[in-house]
Design a protein around this motif. Structure first.
Motif, PDB file in Angstrom:
ATOM      1  N   HIS A 115     -44.137 -26.016   0.937  1.00 46.43           N
ATOM      2  CA  HIS A 115     -43.205 -26.769   1.776  1.00 46.43           C
ATOM      3  C   HIS A 115     -42.540 -25.884   2.830  1.00 46.43           C
ATOM      4  O   HIS A 115     -42.326 -26.297   3.968  1.00 46.43           O
ATOM      5  CB  HIS A 115     -42.113 -27.416   0.926  1.00 46.43           C
ATOM      6  CG  HIS A 115     -42.604 -28.117  -0.301  1.00 46.43           C
ATOM      7  ND1 HIS A 115     -42.940 -27.427  -1.448  1.00 46.43           N
ATOM      8  CD2 HIS A 115     -42.806 -29.425  -0.579  1.00 46.43           C
ATOM      9  CE1 HIS A 115     -43.329 -28.294  -2.373  1.00 46.43           C
ATOM     10  NE2 HIS A 115     -43.263 -29.511  -1.866  1.00 46.43           N
ATOM     11  N   PHE A 116     -42.182 -24.650   2.440  1.00 45.69           N
ATOM     12  CA  PHE A 116     -41.460 -23.750   3.344  1.00 45.69           C
ATOM     13  C   PHE A 116     -42.183 -22.424   3.532  1.00 45.69           C
ATOM     14  O   PHE A 116     -41.620 -21.486   4.086  1.00 45.69           O
ATOM     15  CB  PHE A 116     -40.050 -23.485   2.788  1.00 45.69           C
ATOM     16  CG  PHE A 116     -39.219 -24.726   2.670  1.00 45.69           C
ATOM     17  CD1 PHE A 116     -38.527 -25.215   3.771  1.00 45.69           C
ATOM     18  CD2 PHE A 116     -39.142 -25.419   1.475  1.00 45.69           C
ATOM     19  CE1 PHE A 116     -37.764 -26.364   3.676  1.00 45.69           C
ATOM     20  CE2 PHE A 116     -38.385 -26.568   1.371  1.00 45.69           C
ATOM     21  CZ  PHE A 116     -37.693 -27.045   2.477  1.00 45.69           C
ATOM     22  N   ASP A 117     -43.439 -22.362   3.097  1.00 44.68           N
ATOM     23  CA  ASP A 117     -44.150 -21.085   3.074  1.00 44.68           C
ATOM     24  C   ASP A 117     -45.575 -21.230   3.598  1.00 44.68           C
ATOM     25  O   ASP A 117     -46.414 -20.385   3.342  1.00 44.68           O
ATOM     26  CB  ASP A 117     -44.181 -20.586   1.615  1.00 44.68           C
ATOM     27  CG  ASP A 117     -44.425 -19.093   1.520  1.00 44.68           C
ATOM     28  OD1 ASP A 117     -44.100 -18.379   2.477  1.00 44.68           O
ATOM     29  OD2 ASP A 117     -44.942 -18.662   0.476  1.00 44.68           O
ATOM     30  N   ALA A 118     -45.851 -22.311   4.309  1.00 46.30           N
ATOM     31  CA  ALA A 118     -47.233 -22.630   4.667  1.00 46.30           C
ATOM     32  C   ALA A 118     -47.833 -21.630   5.646  1.00 46.30           C
ATOM     33  O   ALA A 118     -49.043 -21.429   5.673  1.00 46.30           O
ATOM     34  CB  ALA A 118     -47.303 -24.035   5.261  1.00 46.30           C
ATOM     35  N   GLY A 177     -51.443 -34.350   4.388  1.00 44.73           N
ATOM     36  CA  GLY A 177     -51.178 -33.481   5.532  1.00 44.73           C
ATOM     37  C   GLY A 177     -49.744 -33.006   5.455  1.00 44.73           C
ATOM     38  O   GLY A 177     -48.833 -33.812   5.253  1.00 44.73           O
ATOM     39  N   LEU A 178     -49.529 -31.705   5.626  1.00 45.81           N
ATOM     40  CA  LEU A 178     -48.201 -31.138   5.415  1.00 45.81           C
ATOM     41  C   LEU A 178     -47.159 -31.799   6.310  1.00 45.81           C
ATOM     42  O   LEU A 178     -46.072 -32.164   5.862  1.00 45.81           O
ATOM     43  CB  LEU A 178     -48.231 -29.625   5.659  1.00 45.81           C
ATOM     44  CG  LEU A 178     -46.924 -28.884   5.388  1.00 45.81           C
ATOM     45  CD1 LEU A 178     -46.520 -29.019   3.922  1.00 45.81           C
ATOM     46  CD2 LEU A 178     -47.056 -27.404   5.757  1.00 45.81           C
ATOM     47  N   ARG A 179     -47.464 -31.973   7.571  1.00 38.71           N
ATOM     48  CA  ARG A 179     -46.476 -32.548   8.496  1.00 38.71           C
ATOM     49  C   ARG A 179     -46.192 -34.009   8.182  1.00 38.71           C
ATOM     50  O   ARG A 179     -45.082 -34.490   8.397  1.00 38.71           O
ATOM     51  CB  ARG A 179     -46.979 -32.419   9.936  1.00 38.71           C
ATOM     52  CG  ARG A 179     -47.111 -30.977  10.383  1.00 38.71           C
ATOM     53  CD  ARG A 179     -47.333 -30.860  11.865  1.00 38.71           C
ATOM     54  NE  ARG A 179     -47.472 -29.474  12.286  1.00 38.71           N
ATOM     55  CZ  ARG A 179     -47.294 -29.044  13.524  1.00 38.71           C
ATOM     56  NH1 ARG A 179     -46.944 -29.889  14.466  1.00 38.71           N
ATOM     57  NH2 ARG A 179     -47.455 -27.778  13.814  1.00 38.71           N
ATOM     58  N   GLN A 180     -47.198 -34.697   7.667  1.00 36.74           N
ATOM     59  CA  GLN A 180     -47.008 -36.102   7.315  1.00 36.74           C
ATOM     60  C   GLN A 180     -46.345 -36.259   5.946  1.00 36.74           C
ATOM     61  O   GLN A 180     -45.776 -37.316   5.653  1.00 36.74           O
ATOM     62  CB  GLN A 180     -48.352 -36.837   7.315  1.00 36.74           C
ATOM     63  CG  GLN A 180     -48.962 -37.065   8.701  1.00 36.74           C
ATOM     64  CD  GLN A 180     -49.482 -35.783   9.317  1.00 36.74           C
ATOM     65  OE1 GLN A 180     -50.051 -34.936   8.619  1.00 36.74           O
ATOM     66  NE2 GLN A 180     -49.291 -35.615  10.616  1.00 36.74           N
TER      67      GLN A 180
END
Length: 251
Positions: free
Chosen positions: A134-137, A177-180
């Motif tokens: 979430h915060f380390d991609a 998808g991370l952003r979604q």
């Protein structure tokens, strides 16, 4: 169902809730993040599948206490987020000393173990894997946050019980998808980390566990009987040439 607007989801869910026959199954949703959207989406999906279900939301960040309160439910789902181990952990962890980090993780491990023990008699328990994605991609190498995630996941594997399943949440984030999947603005204001799209994919991923526990999944047992229940190979020798009679010790 993914195309439904939020108001339509709530309306449809409420309509189905009024039509549910008894007995009604009870699910508890526990977490150190707020997941009110999951309650509505999971209720709707399972009710549409023919399961009479009601979901109770635990209090924010009181998983250990709630594991006692809800242990008599039919199922429990646990969202234990790495980013919420302490307030602002996602940006504070780098400034914490190794001693403080170790003390924090030891505390979380103790709470995980006690929570799972409290839920040992609950028919079905789902607990998500910890994730740093979430915060380390964008990290070029394994970060301290990722190492903490791995440590906690290995601990869960070591204490998980037979009635408890680990959900690989990163698979669901990858599909979405991370952003979604993430809503960082909402996370800052209300500790609600995930989007509606993520929750729909999460429900699709875990739904089979609930269908199976309610006897709604068919299973097939396939056996290879060649040279076991009869002598020979049925597909090669043919039905007339296999040994299957009381004159053959193989058949």
């Amino acid at each position: 169902m993914k195309d439904l607007k939020w108001g339509e989801i709530i309306k449809r869910n409420n309509e189905l809730g009024l039509q549910m026959p008894s007995p009604i199954k009870k699910i508890a949703l526990l977490g150190n993040s707020t997941n009110f959207q999951l309650k509505e989406i999971l209720e709707l999906e399972l009710r549409e599948s023919g399961i009479s279900i009601e979901i109770d939301l635990g209090d924010y960040d009181l998983i250990l206490q709630d594991s006692v309160i809800f242990r008599n439910h039919d199922a429990v789902i646990i969202f234990w987020e790495l980013s919420n181990l302490i307030d602002g952990f996602n940006y504070k962890y780098n400034s914490l000393s190794e001693q403080k980090l170790d003390s924090l993780v030891n505390k979380v491990e103790s709470e995980i173990k006690l929570s799972l023990e409290n839920l040992k008699d609950t028919p079905l328990v789902l607990i998500n894997k910890f994730s740093s994605i979430h915060f380390d991609a964008n990290a070029l190498e394994q970060s301290k946050l990722s190492l903490l995630s791995d440590r906690l996941n290995n601990f869960i594997k070591s204490v998980i019980l037979q009635n408890q399943l680990i959900v690989n949440i990163e698979k669901i984030i990858a599909v979405t998808g991370l952003r979604q999947a993430m809503d960082y603005r909402q996370f800052q204001s209300s500790k609600s980390l995930y989007t509606k799209e993520f929750y729909f994919n999460y429900v699709e991923y875990i739904k089979s566990a609930f269908l199976a526990s309610n006897g709604m999944v068919k299973k097939v047992l396939v056996l290879d009987c060649d040279n076991t229940l009869w002598g020979g190979i049925l597909g090669e020798d043919g039905e007339d040439k296999i040994q299957m009679n009381d004159l053959s010790n193989k058949g």
